[in-house]
Write a protein that holds these residues in place. Structure first.
Motif, PDB file in Angstrom:
ATOM      1  N   LEU A   3      39.033  43.874  82.872  1.00 47.75           N
ATOM      2  CA  LEU A   3      39.578  45.172  82.504  1.00 47.75           C
ATOM      3  C   LEU A   3      39.380  46.100  83.687  1.00 47.75           C
ATOM      4  O   LEU A   3      38.268  46.182  84.228  1.00 47.75           O
ATOM      5  CB  LEU A   3      38.870  45.746  81.278  1.00 47.75           C
ATOM      6  N   CYS A  21      43.807  51.513  81.437  1.00 46.10           N
ATOM      7  CA  CYS A  21      42.938  50.336  81.453  1.00 46.10           C
ATOM      8  C   CYS A  21      43.839  49.118  81.348  1.00 46.10           C
ATOM      9  O   CYS A  21      44.433  48.869  80.293  1.00 46.10           O
ATOM     10  CB  CYS A  21      41.953  50.388  80.291  1.00 46.10           C
ATOM     11  N   ALA A  23      44.498  45.067  81.516  1.00 48.59           N
ATOM     12  CA  ALA A  23      43.804  43.814  81.262  1.00 48.59           C
ATOM     13  C   ALA A  23      44.462  42.663  82.003  1.00 48.59           C
ATOM     14  O   ALA A  23      45.686  42.629  82.162  1.00 48.59           O
ATOM     15  CB  ALA A  23      43.788  43.510  79.771  1.00 48.59           C
ATOM     16  N   LEU A  28      45.808  41.932  75.514  1.00 46.92           N
ATOM     17  CA  LEU A  28      45.178  43.076  74.859  1.00 46.92           C
ATOM     18  C   LEU A  28      45.631  43.240  73.415  1.00 46.92           C
ATOM     19  O   LEU A  28      44.886  43.754  72.586  1.00 46.92           O
ATOM     20  CB  LEU A  28      45.480  44.362  75.627  1.00 46.92           C
ATOM     21  N   GLY A 118      35.313  47.303  81.293  1.00 48.44           N
ATOM     22  CA  GLY A 118      35.771  47.618  82.636  1.00 48.44           C
ATOM     23  C   GLY A 118      34.616  48.175  83.462  1.00 48.44           C
ATOM     24  O   GLY A 118      33.495  48.335  82.981  1.00 48.44           O
TER      25      GLY A 118
END
Length: 127
Positions: A3, A21, A23, A28, A118
């Motif tokens: 992430l 954000c 992925a 996701l 993340g």
């Protein structure tokens, strides 16, 4: 599996930012997603979250009416739209994902319930 957050920065009080954000390595759309923030000396705070089934969203009282979470499954990305920013919103913001955590409109789950995280992005609200 990764992430990656982006979109943080320095903004004046009352301003806006959109955090992203992205992925990689997983889809996701199969996960509940959350945004958390961390201020030195304080516990990690859940800010907002979105369910992976019906799209229900939750938001902390401290940001209600100012922050909105959204997801774009086609881009495999989740966003945090932040408006009317205040100095007390200054923090490192993290996105997190988990396939099991239960998210409701009033509960985003606790940090330990999220499996993927993340690296964080700094948001500073200052004049």
């Amino acid at each position: 599996v990764q992430l990656v957050e982006s979109g943080g920065g320095l903004v004046q009080p009352g301003g806006s930012l959109r955090l992203s954000c992205a992925a990689s390595g997983f889809t996701l759309g199969n996960y509940a997603l959350g945004w958390f923030r961390l201020v030195p000396g304080k516990e990690r705070e859940g800010v907002s979250c979105i369910d992976n089934s019906d799209g229900s969203t939750g938001v902390a009282d401290s940001v209600k009416g100012r922050f909105t979470i959204s997801r774009d499954n086609a881009k495999n990305t989740v966003y945090l739209h932040m408006n009317s920013l205040k100095p007390e919103d200054t923090a490192v913001y993290y996105c997190a994902a988990d396939s099991v955590v239960v998210v409701t409109t009033t509960h985003c789950g606790l940090p330990f319930e999220y499996h993927y995280w993340g690296q964080g992005t700094q948001v500073t609200v200052s004049s």
